[in-house]
Design an enzyme around this catalytic site. Structure first.
Site, mmCIF file in Angstrom:
data_model
loop_
_atom_site.group_PDB
_atom_site.id
_atom_site.type_symbol
_atom_site.label_atom_id
_atom_site.label_comp_id
_atom_site.label_asym_id
_atom_site.label_seq_id
_atom_site.Cartn_x
_atom_site.Cartn_y
_atom_site.Cartn_z
ATOM 1 C CG HIS A 36 -1.914 1.652 1.475
ATOM 2 N ND1 HIS A 36 -1.375 2.211 1.992
ATOM 3 C CD2 HIS A 36 -3.066 1.928 0.407
ATOM 4 C CE1 HIS A 36 -2.122 3.029 2.287
ATOM 5 N NE2 HIS A 36 -2.855 3.300 1.403
ATOM 6 C CD GLU A 93 -3.532 2.548 -3.881
ATOM 7 O OE1 GLU A 93 -3.569 3.558 -3.422
ATOM 8 O OE2 GLU A 93 -3.298 1.512 -2.866
ATOM 9 C CG HIS A 94 -0.309 6.230 -0.597
ATOM 10 N ND1 HIS A 94 -0.669 7.074 -0.414
ATOM 11 C CD2 HIS A 94 -0.708 5.314 -0.487
ATOM 12 C CE1 HIS A 94 -1.576 7.131 0.410
ATOM 13 N NE2 HIS A 94 -2.369 5.899 0.438
ATOM 14 C CD GLU A 96 2.370 10.127 -0.488
ATOM 15 O OE1 GLU A 96 0.658 9.259 0.164
ATOM 16 O OE2 GLU A 96 2.606 11.242 -0.247
ATOM 17 C CD GLU A 111 -5.327 5.325 3.228
ATOM 18 O OE1 GLU A 111 -5.675 4.292 2.398
ATOM 19 O OE2 GLU A 111 -4.192 6.140 2.503
#
Length: 501
Positions: A112, A115-116, A185, A192
């Site tokens: 994940h 992905e960012h 990030e 998130e």
């Protein structure tokens, strides 16, 4: 730019609202003779019979041809051109047979995180220029990560397909992962995570996976724990890419205003730096198969007004022949939400009982497939006052599938399932996703004629047989969050599916 879509792709049966009651009130008000009117002519009822009929959908299942090519580096390219009414929009993406399940020990969250980071700049494009390029085209670039797959895709005008493929090839092969972007990030992903913690449906299914696949990577969350997010490094990201972003584990899927040969040539010329490691995801799964465990996770929180409860059995893998009957069973159990206004007239016996007796706020059957296993069961939300009654109804209806299912109920469920599947592929994005995912899970795109024939082959006897196989005397996993004081223990749920001796 990237964000996570739904982690576990669960299908929810469509609820059909009814205004029959309103119509009756209007009729009674408009004329006192309404109750004395004769029964309507039979020809007016031919399309509204309460008895469902199994219909032949073959004439409506004519779709554009699916074309497939495999390149020397192992990438498979699958395309499906749009019908004549949609000639200007195309969807194209990369479906990768790699997700959180394949992360190295101690690095849960890497897939994940990657992905960012994939959108944070390449050797040719900065993060800002990438974003501006996409916006200037009027395109959409997105991504999502699941437990077994990762996807990067774009929706563009047909004239910009070449640019979209170039962007996808660039970010997958040339991303730089600068340290300052990684640091920034971390904060984005932690925020998130806070948002996801407020989405109880996501949280309950994460807990259910942890219970059902105890101490196995399939039981880990997709985002990973906070300590991992703080520790994931550029080395971890690079290692994950080199290990899992390989040609044989990638599918380029395009749909809409596309030409197969053009897409194949673009992919051949632009995807030139990928590993050709022949190791497939299925081999990694076989080396560490998931084992369903009879466990439970309970998170007591008396401050919550509702309890969220999921009860699950081991389901079927994607390629298991039992997966189709389980889809029909899921539809039989159905779904219901108090706010929808439908329940006591639903075709689902579970929905009727829960709504009529006022036992829950919502109920939803689920059926999730993975490479080697699955999860099948029911998720519901309820106030804490009648948890034992709700639990009894849930288990009675689940157990009843093994002995008390009629052909009429099965036909209705099959019709609903086929409609749901067709509605799911509305638009080029959905078609590209459907084809890409099926190439990874089945190795081919299953024609709707074949899929519907397999659904039509399921009858009441099949449902009972599969229910006995997957429910009776099988292990149960339970996850619950909220005021759980009155909820029966996992052992009680297990006792409700024991065979009568």
């Amino acid at each position: 730019m990237a964000f996570v879509l739904s982690k576990i792709r669960r299908k929810v049966a469509t609820l059909i609202t009814s205004n029959a009651g309103v119509g009756r009130r209007l009729s009674l008000c408009s004329s006192s003779r309404t109750l004395e009117e004769p029964i309507p002519n039979a020809r007016f009822l031919q399309y509204s019979s309460p008895e469902p009929r199994l219909l032949d959908h073959t004439p409506f299942l004519v779709f554009p041809q699916v074309r497939l090519s495999t390149l020397p580096n192992g990438i498979r390219v699958v395309t499906q051109a749009a019908p004549a009414c949609s000639l200007h929009i195309a969807s194209i993406g990369i479906w990768i047979d790699a997700g959180s399940r394949f992360e190295a020990p101690g690095t849960n969250g890497t897939a994940h995180f990657l992905e960012h980071m994939i959108f944070k700049g390449t050797r040719r494009r900065t993060a800002q220029s990438l974003e501006e390029e996409i916006e200037n085209m009027g395109a959409r670039l997105n991504a999502y990560t699941s437990r077994e797959q990762t996807t990067f895709f774009a929706d563009v005008q047909s004239k910009d397909i070449a640019v979209a493929v170039d962007v996808l090839a660039d970010i997958l092969q040339n991303s730089k992962f600068p340290e300052h972007a990684i640091k920034r990030e971390r904060g984005v992903i932690l925020r998130e995570m806070e948002e996801v913690q407020g989405q109880m449906e996501e949280v309950i299914f994460d807990h259910l996976h942890a219970a059902a696949f105890y101490k196995h990577p399939l039981g880990d969350t997709i985002l990973g724990p906070e300590e991992n997010i703080q520790a994931i490094s550029r080395v971890d990201l690079k290692k994950y890419i080199s290990s899992h972003y390989t040609g044989p584990r990638m599918v380029v899927s395009a749909a809409g205003a596309v030409k197969h040969d053009e897409v194949v040539n673009l992919v051949r010329n632009l995807f030139t730096n990928l590993s050709r490691d022949p190791t497939m995801a299925g081999q990694l799964v076989m080396a560490k198969p998931a084992i369903f465990t009879a466990c439970e996770v309970r998170v007591k929180n008396d401050a919550m007004q509702q309890i969220h409860l999921a009860v699950s059995f081991k389901g079927a893998s994607w390629t298991d022949s039992n997966s189709i009957p389980l889809m029909v069973i899921q539809t039989l159990l159905g779904s219901w939400n108090k706010t929808a206004g439908v329940g006591n007239c639903s075709g689902s016996a579970l929905a009727r009982r829960v709504s009529t007796e006022g036992l829950a706020e919502s109920v939803m059957a689920f059926n999730t497939n993975y490479c080697d296993t699955g999860l099948f069961g029911v998720y519901c939300t309820a106030t804490p006052g009648r948890l034992h009654e709700l639990s009894c109804v849930l288990m009675q209806e689940i157990r009843g599938l093994a002995s008390q299912v009629s052909e009429i109920e099965v036909i209705r469920a099959k019709n609903q399932l086929k409609s749901c599947l067709l509605l799911h592929i509305d638009g080029s994005t959905a078609v590209a996703e459907n084809n890409g995912r099926q190439m990874l899970t089945y190795g081919r795109v299953i024609p709707f004629q074949e899929l519907f024939a397999r659904i039509d082959a399921v009858d009441a006897a099949t449902v009972k047989h599969i229910a006995r196989k997957f429910i009776i005397d099988q292990d149960v996993a339970v996850a619950a969050i909220g005021p759980v004081e009155g909820l029966p223990e996992r052992g009680w749920f297990q006792s409700q599916v024991r065979a009568e001796r």
